[in-house]
Structure formats: C-alpha cells, structure tokens
Design an enzyme around this catalytic site. Sequence first.
Site, short mmCIF file in Angstrom:
data_model
loop_
_atom_site.label_atom_id
_atom_site.label_comp_id
_atom_site.label_asym_id
_atom_site.label_seq_id
_atom_site.Cartn_x
_atom_site.Cartn_y
_atom_site.Cartn_z
CB CYS A 25 -7.10 2.61 -2.91
SG CYS A 25 -7.52 0.92 -3.26
CE1 TYR A 181 -8.77 -5.54 0.06
CE2 TYR A 181 -6.71 -5.48 -1.17
CZ TYR A 181 -7.55 -4.94 -0.22
OH TYR A 181 -7.19 -3.83 0.48
#
Length: 355
Positions: A25, A181
């Site tokens: 990210c 996640y």
Amino acid sequence: MSLLFSPLKIKKIEFKNRIVISPMCQYSAENGLANNWHLVHLGSRASGGAGLIIQEATSVLPEGRISPEDLGLWNDEQIEKLKEINQFISSQDCVPGIQLAHAGRKASHAAPWSGHQQLNESQGGWKTVAPSAIAFGENEEEPIALDNNQIQNIVEAFRSATKRAVQAGFEVLEIHAAHGYLIHQFLSPLSNKRTDQYGGSFENRIRFALETLAAVQSEWPSDLPLFVRISATDWADGGWTIEESVQLSKILKEKGVDLIDISTGGLVHHQKIPVAPNYQVPFAQQIKEEAGITVSAVGLITDATQAEEILTKQQADLVMFARESLRNPYFPLQFANELKADIRWPKQYERAQLK
Ligand SMILES: Cc1cc2nc3c(=O)[nH]c(=O)nc-3n(C[C@H](O)[C@H](O)[C@H](O)COP(=O)(O)O)c2cc1C
C-alpha cells in the site's frame, strides 16, 4: 546457474526471474485513482529488474479501502492510469500484477504516517463491515455484520473489478485472503462467529473465499496466472491454522488457482509472531509439499544468497520482497551481480553494470 534468475512459466506468462515485488500500500491515491507516484514507484521497481510486480491491495469497493488513500477499481475511470503504468512495467520485461482486496473491519483507517487510527465519518471515514460484529481494535467501533445480500454485492464487486483489471492490462491477479482483511475474517473462527452457511465449520468459513474466487474466475482469462495470498496461521489460540491452510490450498488448487502466496498473521492484535529472517518460509514449504501447489515465500528475505537458498531447498517457487525493494528498487540488478547471473540491464543503465 542461479535459480533466482531462472525463468518460470505459469500458464501463458513467463516470468524472467523468480523475484517478485510484494504488494505494498502506498496510501497515495485520491478517490482510488492512481497517479504519478504509483507510476514512478512501480515503474522504478520494473526497471530495477523484478520479474513480477504485484500492485498494492486495490479495493473492489470504496468501503473496502484500508485508508481513504488506497487504490481502487470500483469504477471505469480508475482503469486508465493503471493501464499507462502497466504499459511501462511491461516495456521493462516485467509482468504487471494486481492484488484485489476488501479490508472488512480493518477498513477506514488513517495512513500510517497520520497515526493509522480508525476514522469515523466526521474524519473522512465510514462504517465498516465484517462477517460478525466484532471490532479489530479494543477502542474501535464495531463493524456491521454482513447479511447475505451484502455478501453477494461484495462478491459481485470482485467480479466487476476483475473485469476492469483485465482492461487495465494486468497479467497476474492475486486475491487478498490474508492479513486479517475481509476474506481472512471469514476464514478465521476468531472473527467469524456466524451461525449461517458462512460460519461454523471449515466448509462454511471458506465459502466466501470460494464464492469470491468463482466470481473472479468468471472474468479472469483462464490462460493468465491467478494467485491467492493467505495467512497460513493467525499465530493465536483458537484461530486459523496451518492445517486448515493446507486443506484450503488443496481445494484452491483443484479449483484452478495457480499459486498460493504464503504470508501469516494480521487478524488479531494479540498474535505472537516470532519475527526473524525466513520466519514464514516453513509455512510455504509445508503448503508446497502437502498441497502440491506452486507457492511464493515472503517475509524478511533481504539478500541474494538467502533467496537463492530458499529456491535451492525447494521451499518455494517464487520469492517476494517488500521492504528490501523500498530501500533499493534496483536490488535485483545488484543480486544478479552477486550471483553472477548474466541478465539484461535497462540499456540506459548498462554502463553501470559490473562485468
Ligand atoms: C509499506 C507496506 C505496505 C504493505 N501493503 C501490503 C498490501 O497492500 N498487501 C499485502 O498483501 N501486503 C502488504 N504488505 C506486506 C508485504 O507485502 C510483505 O508481505 C511484508 O512486508 C513482509 O515482507 P518484507 O519482510 O520483505 O517486507 C505491506 C508491507 C509494507 C512494508
């Protein structure tokens, strides 16, 4: 001959070497749109000599973003810049890959350099969703437990994002089922307390992962590689285990997944991870041996001989690097010198190549 610099063919794609840039990210997008930061970041790692770059966790829905600055592929406008970046990556004889994700209860957080705390609506955040209404952090707001319709909407979002990923020119797609996640939240009994067909037994907990996989496969070309990243263990009592990872990997293989990308952890704060060089490699080896599937290893792999040894010992088929590549995007060129592998440097840089 160096194994790290030997090619690997999966389906119709040949990777020129076994070096993969692990998804990272960048918290640098606006409205999910890529920009010149992503072009330069990913582009320099492509000219740095990696065989495959997997772009950061890219959300299939706005509410699936870890932070408001995550990349996304929930609308067509988001395709164009990614296409331009991928054209550059491909021009460097590197394969462009994407990781598709939904953060579930770990969504709506500030970027690390802004504190990484959960954001409420007044701070630019949003209500999060999860298999069960159990917060990730002690002081965090509980997520909304998804109903069946909402689950199907997310599965459909993975399908649409996959279609866009094809249009953007990606040649590898990785489903993010790791690091706590959304998909991992369904897998683990610590975050999934459902009593319907998505919770309880192993078969029920893997249902959302398999439905997502089927949706992705309905759009992803069957001659392009499909990867799944999993956390092989939660490193916590009562959590997802390596035995379940092996069992899931066998099923994923049977369903046509080409490679399991083996990471660990990320589901609960009380995890106890014995972090050390190669700490996740034994999990990759076990899944490779017991599920008979191609795997990648990642986690504190930082030098050429270390990576070469993982391949020599047949512990993994590809080696992924994250933080080492942030320190030095050209590490593959340097590794080739160290391992005396004769590779093509970008012609613009040839005068720096040690012969
Ligand atoms: C800045 C940063 C961002 C990351 N973002 C992601 C991500 O988007 N998806 C993912 O699966 N892992 C992500 N990770 C984890 C890495 O892909 C990798 O698994 C981890 O850093 C261990 O590898 P390393 O020791 O080579 O850094 C991230 C890691 C870093 C350092």
